[in-house]
Design a protein around this motif. Structure first.
Motif, PDB file in Angstrom:
ATOM      1  N   VAL A 136      62.065 -37.655 -71.713  1.00  0.00           N
ATOM      2  CA  VAL A 136      61.977 -38.501 -72.913  1.00  0.00           C
ATOM      3  C   VAL A 136      60.562 -39.057 -73.039  1.00  0.00           C
ATOM      4  CG1 VAL A 136      62.885 -40.548 -74.096  1.00  0.00           C
ATOM      5  CG2 VAL A 136      64.421 -39.093 -72.733  1.00  0.00           C
ATOM      6  N   HIS A 137      59.960 -38.844 -74.208  1.00  0.00           N
ATOM      7  CA  HIS A 137      58.611 -39.350 -74.498  1.00  0.00           C
ATOM      8  C   HIS A 137      58.722 -40.377 -75.623  1.00  0.00           C
ATOM      9  CE1 HIS A 137      56.872 -35.639 -72.555  1.00  0.00           C
ATOM     10  NE2 HIS A 137      58.013 -35.139 -72.982  1.00  0.00           N
ATOM     11  N   TRP A 138      57.781 -41.318 -75.634  1.00  0.00           N
ATOM     12  CA  TRP A 138      57.762 -42.334 -76.697  1.00  0.00           C
ATOM     13  C   TRP A 138      56.418 -42.265 -77.401  1.00  0.00           C
ATOM     14  CZ3 TRP A 138      61.820 -46.262 -76.745  1.00  0.00           C
ATOM     15  CH2 TRP A 138      62.743 -46.127 -75.690  1.00  0.00           C
ATOM     16  N   ALA A 139      56.441 -42.361 -78.736  1.00  0.00           N
ATOM     17  CA  ALA A 139      55.191 -42.296 -79.503  1.00  0.00           C
ATOM     18  C   ALA A 139      55.156 -43.456 -80.484  1.00  0.00           C
ATOM     19  CB  ALA A 139      55.097 -40.972 -80.254  1.00  0.00           C
ATOM     20  N   GLU A 140      54.094 -44.269 -80.398  1.00  0.00           N
ATOM     21  CA  GLU A 140      53.985 -45.406 -81.317  1.00  0.00           C
ATOM     22  C   GLU A 140      53.510 -44.964 -82.700  1.00  0.00           C
ATOM     23  OE1 GLU A 140      53.314 -49.341 -80.079  1.00  0.00           O
ATOM     24  OE2 GLU A 140      52.213 -48.671 -78.302  1.00  0.00           O
ATOM     25  N   THR A 141      52.690 -43.925 -82.724  1.00  0.00           N
ATOM     26  CA  THR A 141      52.096 -43.493 -83.995  1.00  0.00           C
ATOM     27  C   THR A 141      52.295 -41.994 -84.197  1.00  0.00           C
ATOM     28  OG1 THR A 141      50.008 -42.953 -82.918  1.00  0.00           O
ATOM     29  CG2 THR A 141      50.234 -45.200 -83.770  1.00  0.00           C
ATOM     30  N   GLU A 167      50.062 -40.062 -81.838  1.00  0.00           N
ATOM     31  CA  GLU A 167      50.592 -39.967 -80.474  1.00  0.00           C
ATOM     32  C   GLU A 167      51.682 -38.902 -80.386  1.00  0.00           C
ATOM     33  OE1 GLU A 167      50.102 -44.586 -78.982  1.00  0.00           O
ATOM     34  OE2 GLU A 167      51.985 -43.553 -78.548  1.00  0.00           O
ATOM     35  N   ALA A 168      52.546 -38.866 -81.394  1.00  0.00           N
ATOM     36  CA  ALA A 168      53.632 -37.880 -81.385  1.00  0.00           C
ATOM     37  C   ALA A 168      53.055 -36.465 -81.353  1.00  0.00           C
ATOM     38  CB  ALA A 168      54.524 -38.070 -82.611  1.00  0.00           C
TER      39      ALA A 168
END
Lengths: 218, 465
Positions: free
Chosen positions: B77-82, B85-86
C-alpha cells in the motif's frame, strides 16, 4: 511514509480529532462496526419463492443461456450438444474438478489445464450462483483458474442447483463460513462480455467471452 | 477554465450536438426503468448514503484498517498526497521492475493525476483497454463522460480512427469495430508487464480492491500482467462486503440502467505460489490530491460520490454542451463541485454557475448528495471572495439590501412588475432587456401580467376574512 502521515493528520484535523493516527479505541470501534456485517435493505424479487426460476429469468435477461441435466455424469453430453448447436469445436479447457467425467464418450477433447489464448471454450465450476442477478461466482484457487472463464470466446459453467443462493450477501456469508476470506480473485460473472462505448449501442463480446452457458446439475 | 466560451463552441458544434442527442434518452430512460422495477430504491439509497457516511466520518481509521488487511494479504500500500506523488510512485514501480508496457483499464483517478503522460515520460508504453478510452487514446482526447468516455464520438469518427490505427479497411458496423478493437488489444493484454486499474471501492474488512466492468478488460488487466497497480482515491473506502452489496445494487442501475454489470471482480492480494494466474506483485496507491479539502466542511457529502454519472446524464446543461466544455476530468454537476475544490475556485469560476438548479441531479444521485445545495455554497464562496464580476456582485448586494427590507422590496417589485409589463407591450413579451441582453439574445422573456405575488396574496387573505 511522509505522505501517509500527512494524509492521516489532515483527515484528523479536518474532522476535529487530536493526534496524527487513529487511536486504538477508534480502530476497535471500526472493527466492531465491521464485525456486525450489517445487511442493507434488499429488493423484494431477491427472495423469490421459486429461486431457480428467478435465476433463469435473470440469466435470460443478461444473455447467459442455461440447461438443466439430471446428474453430473450428463454434463459432457450437454456440453457436446451445446457446442454442436453453436457450430463450435468439440474441445474444452477445463478445471480438474470435472476432468474425471466421460468426455471422450461425448466426443469432446478435455484439456485439464488453465485456458490460454488459443482455447475456444473454457469450462469451469463455480463457488455458488446468485438468483437476484443471474450471477455466477467464481473463487480463484490453484484448482480454479480464472482464465478459463475469461480468455476463451465461450465459457461453460457447471452450477449445482443447491448452490444457487438468493443474494450477494448470502454468497459472502457462505464464503466466510467455507473459505474464511475472499481469495485473490472473487469473480462475479453475469452474462457474456459486452460494451456500449460506440454510440451507446450494445455489442456482445468486448474482451471476454461472447457466450456464457450455465449447466445446472442437482 | 473558460466554461462559457467552451460551452458556446460546443453548442455550435453540429456533429457533437447530434451525438449528444443520441445518447440522452438511453441513459435517462434506462435508469428510470431499472429504478421503477427495483421496488425499494429509496430505502437502499438511504442505506447507501449511511454506509458511505460511516466510513467518511472515521476515514483515517477505515484507511488504516484497509491498509493492515491489504498488507496482510501481500499487497503493497502506497500513499500519495498529490498527483505528482502518485505518478512518481507508479513510475517508480515500473522502473524497479523493468516494465516496458502497461495495459490500463478505465480509471478516472489516473486521468486526474495525468498518469499516462508520466509513464510515457518514464519510457513505458501505455495502452488504454476500455473500448471508449482506447478510442480516445487514438484520438488524443480526454474522456467527456466518467462512465461512457467516448459518448461524444459518432461511429463514423471511430471508424476513421480505426483505419488510421489498424491499417485495415474502413468498417461501418459497430460489432465489427468492436471485434477489430478486441483483436488489436488482446495481444497487449498478453504482453503487458504491468496492469493498471482503478478501484470503485476499497473494502476495509478484507483489504480488497475491486473493478466494475462490462467489457472484461479490467479482468485481463488484473489477471494477466506480472504486476498489478491499483490507483484510487482515499475516499473510496467502505467497511464490509455487505456494504459493497448495497452500493453495487445502485451503481450500474444509476449509470446505465443495468441490474448488474457483466463483471464484478474483487481483488485481494497477489497470486498464491501455486496459482496458475494472477500477478506476482500487487500495489495499491491511495491518492489524496485535494480530497481532504472536502472533509469536515460544508462539502463533505460530495465524498460519498460513487462515480455513476447519473448527475451528468440528467443535467440539462451537460446534455447540451457535453463533458469537454467543463475543462477538466470531472464534468456535469459532480464536476462543477469537484473541479473548483481540486483546482481552486479562482480557476473554475464558471462551473458552479453552469447549472439551472432544476434539481434533477439531486434526485438521480444514488447516494443522496445534495448537488445543487453544494453548488450554491460554492456560489456563496465566490461572492464572499469577490471572484465574480463587479456588476454581478453589485446586483446581488442591491438585491440583498432590498430583500431584507420587506416594505422596500414590496415597493420595488410593484414598480418593477409594472415597468416590465409596460416593456412587454401588446404581445406581453420583452424582446430586449437592457444590460441583460445575454438572456434575450436568443429568446423573448414573458412579461409579468397584472399584480405581484405579494399583492395577490394580500388580496386573497383579505377576501378570506
Amino acid at each position: 511514509m511522509a505522505a501517509r502521515r500527512g494524509i492521516l493528520a489532515r483527515i484528523r484535523k479536518a474532522q476535529g480529532r487530536d493526534g496524527e493516527e487513529p487511536t486504538a479505541a477508534e480502530l476497535a470501534a471500526v472493527r466492531e462496526a465491521i464485525a456486525r456485517h450489517e445487511v442493507g435493505p434488499q429488493p423484494p424479487f431477491a427472495h423469490a419463492p421459486d429461486r431457480l426460476a428467478q435465476f433463469r429469468k435473470e440469466c435470460d435477461r443478461l444473455g447467459t443461456t442455461h440447461a438443466t441435466v439430471s446428474s453430473l455424469a450428463e454434463v459432457p453430453a450437454e456440453v457436446a450438444r451445446y457446442l454442436a448447436a453453436g457450430a463450435l469445436a468439440p474441445a474444452v479447457a477445463g478445471w480438474g474438478e470435472f476432468a474425471g467425467l466421460d468426455w471422450a464418450g461425448a466426443g469432446i477433447g478435455y484439456r485439464n489445464r488453465p485456458a490460454d489464448a488459443n482455447d475456444a471454450t473454457g469450462l469451469t465450476g463455480c463457488f455458488c450462483a446468485i438468483a437476484e442477478t443471474g450471477t455466477l461466482l467464481l473463487l480463484s484457487s490453484p484448482a480454479a483458474p480464472k482464465l478459463n472463464a475469461l480468455l476463451p470466446e465461450t465459457h461453460v459453467c457447471v452450477v449445482r442447483a443447491a448452490r444457487i443462493l438468493d443474494t450477494m450477501e448470502e454468497a459472502f456469508a457462505l464464503m466466510r463460513s467455507e473459505a474464511g476470506e475472499p481469495p485473490r480473485a472473487t469473480f462475479f460473472v453475469s452474462g457474456p462480455s459486452r460494451t456500449a462505448d460506440i454510440e451507446q449501442t450494445i455489442v456482445i463480446g468486448a474482451h471476454g467471452p461472447y457466450r456464457v452457458h450455465a449447466v445446472i446439475v442437482p | 477554465m473558460f466554461f462559457k466560451q467552451r460551452a458556446s463552441e460546443k453548442l455550435g458544434d453540429e456533429l457533437l450536438q447530434g451525438n449528444m442527442r443520441k445518447a440522452k434518452g438511453k441513459f435517462v430512460d434506462g435508469r428510470a426503468k431499472a429504478v421503477a422495477e427495483f421496488g425499494v430504491w429509496e430505502e437502499v439509497r438511504a442505506h447507501a448514503a449511511k454506509v458511505r457516511d460511516r466510513a467518511l466520518a472515521n476515514l483515517d481509521a477505515y484507511l488504516v484498517e484497509f491498509e493492515a488487511n491489504a498488507t496482510r494479504r501481500g499487497a503493497v500500500v502506497h500513499w500519495a498526497e498529490t498527483a505528482e506523488e502518485a505518478c512518481a510512485i507508479v513510475a517508480g514501480i515500473a522502473r524497479d521492475n523493468g516494465v516496458r508496457k502497461a495495459a490500463k483499464s478505465k480509471s478516472m483517478v489516473s486521468e486526474e493525476v495525468n498518469l499516462n503522460e508520466a509513464l510515457e515520460a518514464a519510457g513505458v508504453e501505455v495502452i488504454e483497454t476500455d473500448l471508449g478510452e482506447y478510442i480516445l487514446q487514438l484520438a488524443h482526447e480526454p474522456p467527456s463522460h466518467i462512465v461512457a468516455p467516448a459518448v461524444h464520438k459518432s461511429k463514423e469518427q471511430v471508424a476513421e480512427l480505426f483505419v488510421k490505427a489498424h491499417g485495415k479497411p474502413r468498417l461501418t458496423e459497430i460489432p465489427a469495430m468492436t471485434r477489430e478493437a478486441r483483436e488489436a488489444l488482446r495481444g497487449h493484454f498478453l504482453s503487458a508487464d504491468m496492469g493498471i486499474s482503478g478501484s470503485n471501492f476499497v473494502i476495509a474488512e478484507t483489504g480488497t480492491t475491486l473493478t466494475v466492468t462490462n467489457e472484461g478488460n479490467a479482468d485481463m488487466v488484473t489477471t494477466l500482467p506480472r504486476i498489478h497497480v491499483v490507483i484510487t482515491g482515499i475516499e473510496k473506502v467502505i467497511g464490509t462486503l455487505e456494504d459493497f452489496a448495497t452500493l453495487i445494487r445502485l451503481l450500474p442501475r444509476s449509470a446505465i440502467g443495468q441490474t448488474v454489470t457483466n463483471y464484478l471482480t474483487l481483488t485481494t492480494g497477489p497470486k498464491m505460489p501455486d496459482e496458475a494466474d494472477g500477478p506476482e506483485q500487487m500495489h495499491i496507491v491511495l491518492v489524496d490530491a485535494g480530497r481532504t479539502k472536502l472533509l469536515g466542511g460544508p462539502m463533505q457529502e460530495m465524498l460519498r460520490c460513487i462515480r455513476c454519472g447519473a448527475c451528468m446524464n440528467h443535467c440539462p446543461v451537460y446534455q447540451n454542451v457535453g463533458g469537454h466544455a467543463y475543462g477538466w476530468v470531472y464534468p456535469g454537476p459532480m464536476g462543477s463541485i469537484l473541479t473548483p475544490v481540486y483546482v481552486g475556485l479562482e480557476n473554475a469560476g464558471d462551473l458552479p454557475n453552469a447549472a439551472t438548479f432544476c434539481g434533477e441531479c439531486a434526485v438521480a444521485c444514488p447516494v443522496k448528495i445534495p448537488l445543487p445545495d453544494l453548488m450554491r455554497k460554492l456560489r456563496e464562496q465566490q461572492f464572499d471572495r469577490k471572484l465574480r464580476p463587479w456588476p454581478e456582485r453589485m446586483a446581488i448586494a442591491a438585491w440583498g439590501f432590498a430583500a431584507t427590507r420587506p416594505a422596500l422590496y414590496a415597493f420595488l417589485s410593484r414598480v418593477g412588475a409594472r415597468v416590465a409589463a409596460w416593456m412587454g407591450g401588446s404581445d406581453g413579451l420583452i424582446h430586449r432587456l437592457p444590460g441583460l441582453d445575454g438572456w434575450t439574445k436568443g429568446r423573448d422573456m414573458p412579461a409579468p401580467q397584472g399584480r405581484t405575488f405579494r399583492e395577490l396574496y394580500a388580496l386573497r387573505q383579505g377576501n378570506r376574512r
